[in-house]
Design a protein around this motif. Structure first.
Motif, PDB file in Angstrom:
ATOM      1  N   TYR A  40     -32.727   7.148   2.161  1.00 18.73           N
ATOM      2  CA  TYR A  40     -31.963   8.342   2.537  1.00 18.73           C
ATOM      3  C   TYR A  40     -32.973   9.453   2.788  1.00 18.73           C
ATOM      4  O   TYR A  40     -33.773   9.782   1.904  1.00 18.73           O
ATOM      5  CB  TYR A  40     -31.073   8.684   1.340  1.00 18.73           C
ATOM      6  N   LEU A  96     -31.428   9.314  -6.502  1.00 21.51           N
ATOM      7  CA  LEU A  96     -32.753   9.929  -6.597  1.00 21.51           C
ATOM      8  C   LEU A  96     -32.669  11.441  -6.470  1.00 21.51           C
ATOM      9  O   LEU A  96     -31.699  11.972  -5.929  1.00 21.51           O
ATOM     10  CB  LEU A  96     -33.614   9.419  -5.427  1.00 21.51           C
ATOM     11  N   ALA A 113     -32.839  14.083 -10.814  1.00 24.76           N
ATOM     12  CA  ALA A 113     -31.987  12.906 -10.608  1.00 24.76           C
ATOM     13  C   ALA A 113     -31.008  12.695 -11.772  1.00 24.76           C
ATOM     14  O   ALA A 113     -29.903  12.191 -11.555  1.00 24.76           O
ATOM     15  CB  ALA A 113     -32.848  11.667 -10.406  1.00 24.76           C
ATOM     16  N   ALA A 142     -45.070  15.237 -12.704  1.00 24.68           N
ATOM     17  CA  ALA A 142     -44.708  15.242 -14.137  1.00 24.68           C
ATOM     18  C   ALA A 142     -45.700  16.095 -14.930  1.00 24.68           C
ATOM     19  O   ALA A 142     -46.900  16.068 -14.662  1.00 24.68           O
ATOM     20  CB  ALA A 142     -44.715  13.812 -14.665  1.00 24.68           C
ATOM     21  N   GLN A 166     -41.579   2.801  -8.549  1.00 25.39           N
ATOM     22  CA  GLN A 166     -42.513   3.078  -7.453  1.00 25.39           C
ATOM     23  C   GLN A 166     -43.447   1.876  -7.373  1.00 25.39           C
ATOM     24  O   GLN A 166     -43.678   1.199  -8.385  1.00 25.39           O
ATOM     25  CB  GLN A 166     -43.294   4.365  -7.805  1.00 25.39           C
TER      26      GLN A 166
HETATM   27  P1  FAD Z   1     -36.568  12.727 -10.978  1.00 28.40           P
HETATM   28  O1  FAD Z   1     -36.226  11.620 -11.889  1.00 28.40           O
HETATM   29  O2  FAD Z   1     -35.637  13.908 -10.934  1.00 28.40           O
HETATM   30  O3  FAD Z   1     -38.045  13.221 -11.372  1.00 28.40           O
HETATM   31  C1  FAD Z   1     -38.774  14.112 -10.531  1.00 28.40           C
HETATM   32  C2  FAD Z   1     -39.796  14.872 -11.375  1.00 28.40           C
HETATM   33  O4  FAD Z   1     -39.138  15.825 -12.195  1.00 28.40           O
HETATM   34  C3  FAD Z   1     -40.620  14.019 -12.320  1.00 28.40           C
HETATM   35  O5  FAD Z   1     -41.909  14.578 -12.402  1.00 28.40           O
HETATM   36  C4  FAD Z   1     -39.898  14.152 -13.660  1.00 28.40           C
HETATM   37  O6  FAD Z   1     -40.764  13.977 -14.777  1.00 28.40           O
HETATM   38  C5  FAD Z   1     -39.352  15.567 -13.572  1.00 28.40           C
HETATM   39  N1  FAD Z   1     -38.053  15.694 -14.231  1.00 28.40           N
HETATM   40  C6  FAD Z   1     -37.008  14.835 -14.138  1.00 28.40           C
HETATM   41  N2  FAD Z   1     -35.937  15.264 -14.830  1.00 28.40           N
HETATM   42  C7  FAD Z   1     -36.308  16.431 -15.394  1.00 28.40           C
HETATM   43  C8  FAD Z   1     -35.631  17.365 -16.230  1.00 28.40           C
HETATM   44  N3  FAD Z   1     -34.354  17.166 -16.594  1.00 28.40           N
HETATM   45  N4  FAD Z   1     -36.311  18.486 -16.630  1.00 28.40           N
HETATM   46  C9  FAD Z   1     -37.609  18.694 -16.239  1.00 28.40           C
HETATM   47  N5  FAD Z   1     -38.298  17.831 -15.425  1.00 28.40           N
HETATM   48  C10 FAD Z   1     -37.650  16.718 -15.018  1.00 28.40           C
HETATM   49  N6  FAD Z   1     -37.091   9.542  -1.631  1.00 28.40           N
HETATM   50  C11 FAD Z   1     -36.258   9.851  -0.614  1.00 28.40           C
HETATM   51  O7  FAD Z   1     -36.280  10.988  -0.114  1.00 28.40           O
HETATM   52  N7  FAD Z   1     -35.356   8.938  -0.118  1.00 28.40           N
HETATM   53  C12 FAD Z   1     -35.260   7.690  -0.626  1.00 28.40           C
HETATM   54  O8  FAD Z   1     -34.450   6.890  -0.167  1.00 28.40           O
HETATM   55  C13 FAD Z   1     -36.126   7.318  -1.707  1.00 28.40           C
HETATM   56  N8  FAD Z   1     -36.053   6.097  -2.275  1.00 28.40           N
HETATM   57  C14 FAD Z   1     -36.815   5.824  -3.384  1.00 28.40           C
HETATM   58  C15 FAD Z   1     -36.632   4.608  -4.036  1.00 28.40           C
HETATM   59  C16 FAD Z   1     -37.350   4.311  -5.190  1.00 28.40           C
HETATM   60  C17 FAD Z   1     -37.126   2.996  -5.873  1.00 28.40           C
HETATM   61  C18 FAD Z   1     -38.289   5.248  -5.709  1.00 28.40           C
HETATM   62  C19 FAD Z   1     -39.088   4.937  -6.952  1.00 28.40           C
HETATM   63  C20 FAD Z   1     -38.487   6.461  -5.051  1.00 28.40           C
HETATM   64  C21 FAD Z   1     -37.740   6.773  -3.898  1.00 28.40           C
HETATM   65  N9  FAD Z   1     -37.873   7.988  -3.245  1.00 28.40           N
HETATM   66  C22 FAD Z   1     -37.045   8.302  -2.190  1.00 28.40           C
HETATM   67  C23 FAD Z   1     -38.882   8.963  -3.674  1.00 28.40           C
HETATM   68  C24 FAD Z   1     -38.318   9.967  -4.694  1.00 28.40           C
HETATM   69  O9  FAD Z   1     -37.270  10.713  -4.129  1.00 28.40           O
HETATM   70  C25 FAD Z   1     -39.457  10.896  -5.114  1.00 28.40           C
HETATM   71  O10 FAD Z   1     -40.405  10.165  -5.848  1.00 28.40           O
HETATM   72  C26 FAD Z   1     -39.042  12.149  -5.844  1.00 28.40           C
HETATM   73  O11 FAD Z   1     -40.190  13.002  -5.928  1.00 28.40           O
HETATM   74  C27 FAD Z   1     -38.553  11.932  -7.257  1.00 28.40           C
HETATM   75  O12 FAD Z   1     -37.316  11.373  -7.298  1.00 28.40           O
HETATM   76  P2  FAD Z   1     -36.696  10.872  -8.700  1.00 28.40           P
HETATM   77  O13 FAD Z   1     -35.299  10.504  -8.459  1.00 28.40           O
HETATM   78  O14 FAD Z   1     -37.580   9.882  -9.330  1.00 28.40           O
HETATM   79  O15 FAD Z   1     -36.774  12.287  -9.496  1.00 28.40           O
END
Ligand code: FAD
Length: 275
Positions: A40, A96, A113, A142, A166
């Motif tokens: 996405y 995500l 997320a 992070a 990842q």
């Molecule tokens: P989160 O889990 O929200 O984490 C992001 C950062 O914020 C991390 O450093 C975490 O430690 C920190 N964090 C999380 N929650 C909190 C909180 N409550 N308070 C403070 N800090 C917090 N990207 C796209 O745009 N489209 C895609 O389709 C896509 N597919 C992916 C599929 C997979 C399997 C993976 C692993 C990644 C994908 N990505 C995609 C990339 C992803 O969107 C990025 O890596 C993004 O930077 C982080 O997404 P996340 O959902 O892991 O974020």
């Protein structure tokens, strides 16, 4: 082997790209993956194409899951999309945060997320099987490995059913991450994301951006091949096969292939793994 496979695509931009993807899906279907997933675009830029691609794959008789990233979105927008997913019979979502596209200032109504997962659960109960991302080498933003792990746990506590990592080339990092997550009481499957290697220069650029390490011994060897695509492919297949073999031997629950919309490397890797 009772290992579950899943395979990721990005939504094609053109009719021709979609035609090619249909053929790719047909070739990869012999692996009988648990599901195909479709990425996405940041900030919802591929919303319709992601959905169209998922529906194409579903129409061919396969299980397909859209990725859904929440950064830059409103609750109303996500709620509307969840309604569309429901109507179309979609039952699995890769949830995500995503990354804010450059030039887009408004982060929207979701920051992380875990908030998206909680929202999906509050709006739709148990209707969807929710996958989330995990980072064995830690997410680049992070604050610390510990914080990242606790943030991963937040997503699971919010209702995620399973996680996909990842990609990485260092099995120790995955094993350490899984151990640490289990020690915190996280019980959901943590499926390693596998990136086959076709073009090393591209992979190196992408890995720097997403925080995946390419070990020095691999990097130096790939660099020594220069433009020799055949040697790159052969060495890439060897190292990724060995990585998968080790992950399977250590109990990985499945493998998620980042196919880059290509069938041949994933097929060859699976052939070598006895699939
Ligand atoms: P989160 O889990 O929200 O984490 C992001 C950062 O914020 C991390 O450093 C975490 O430690 C920190 N964090 C999380 N929650 C909190 C909180 N409550 N308070 C403070 N800090 C917090 N990207 C796209 O745009 N489209 C895609 O389709 C896509 N597919 C992916 C599929 C997979 C399997 C993976 C692993 C990644 C994908 N990505 C995609 C990339 C992803 O969107 C990025 O890596 C993004 O930077 C982080 O997404 P996340 O959902 O892991 O974020």
């Amino acid at each position: 082997m009772s290992l579950e496979l899943s395979i990721e695509f990005f939504p094609p931009q053109t009719g021709e790209g979609m035609e090619k993807l249909r053929a790719t899906v047909a070739r990869l279907a012999v692996l009988k993956p648990e599901f195909f997933s479709v990425t996405y675009g940041a900030g919802g830029s591929t919303r319709d194409r992601t959905l169209d691609t998922v529906m194409e794959i579903a129409a061919a008789g396969h299980s397909a899951a859209p990725h859904l990233s929440c950064i830059g979105s409103t609750r109303e927008g996500i709620s509307e999309l969840l309604g569309i997913f429901t109507e179309r019979g979609i039952r699995r979502i890769v949830a995500l945060r995503g990354d804010l596209p450059s030039g887009m200032a408004d982060a929207g109504e979701f920051r992380y997320a875990n908030e998206l997962v909680a929202f999906i659960r509050s709006e739709t109960g148990d209707r969807f099987f929710i996958e989330v991302g995990a980072y064995p080498e830690w997410h680049p933003q992070a604050k610390s490995p510990r914080e990242d792990l606790l943030n991963f746990k937040r997503k699971v506590d919010a209702g995620a059913n399973s996680a996909i990592t990842q990609y990485f080339y260092n099995a120790d990092a995955y094993e350490h991450f899984v151990e640490q997550a289990r020690a915190l009481g996280v019980v959901v499957p943590i499926v390693p994301g596998i990136m086959p290697i076709a073009n090393f220069a591209k992979l190196a650029r992408f890995s720097d951006a997403c925080g995946a390490e390419i070990p020095r011994w691999m990097r130096r060897k790939f660099e020594s091949f220069g433009d020799d695509a055949e040697s790159t492919r052969a060495f890439g297949l060897d190292v990724v096969t060995q990585l998968c073999q080790r992950l399977i031997a250590r109990g990985a629950p499945g493998l998620h292939f980042y196919s880059m919309n290509q069938a041949s490397l994933t097929l060859e890797l699976c052939r070598r793994l006895g699939r």
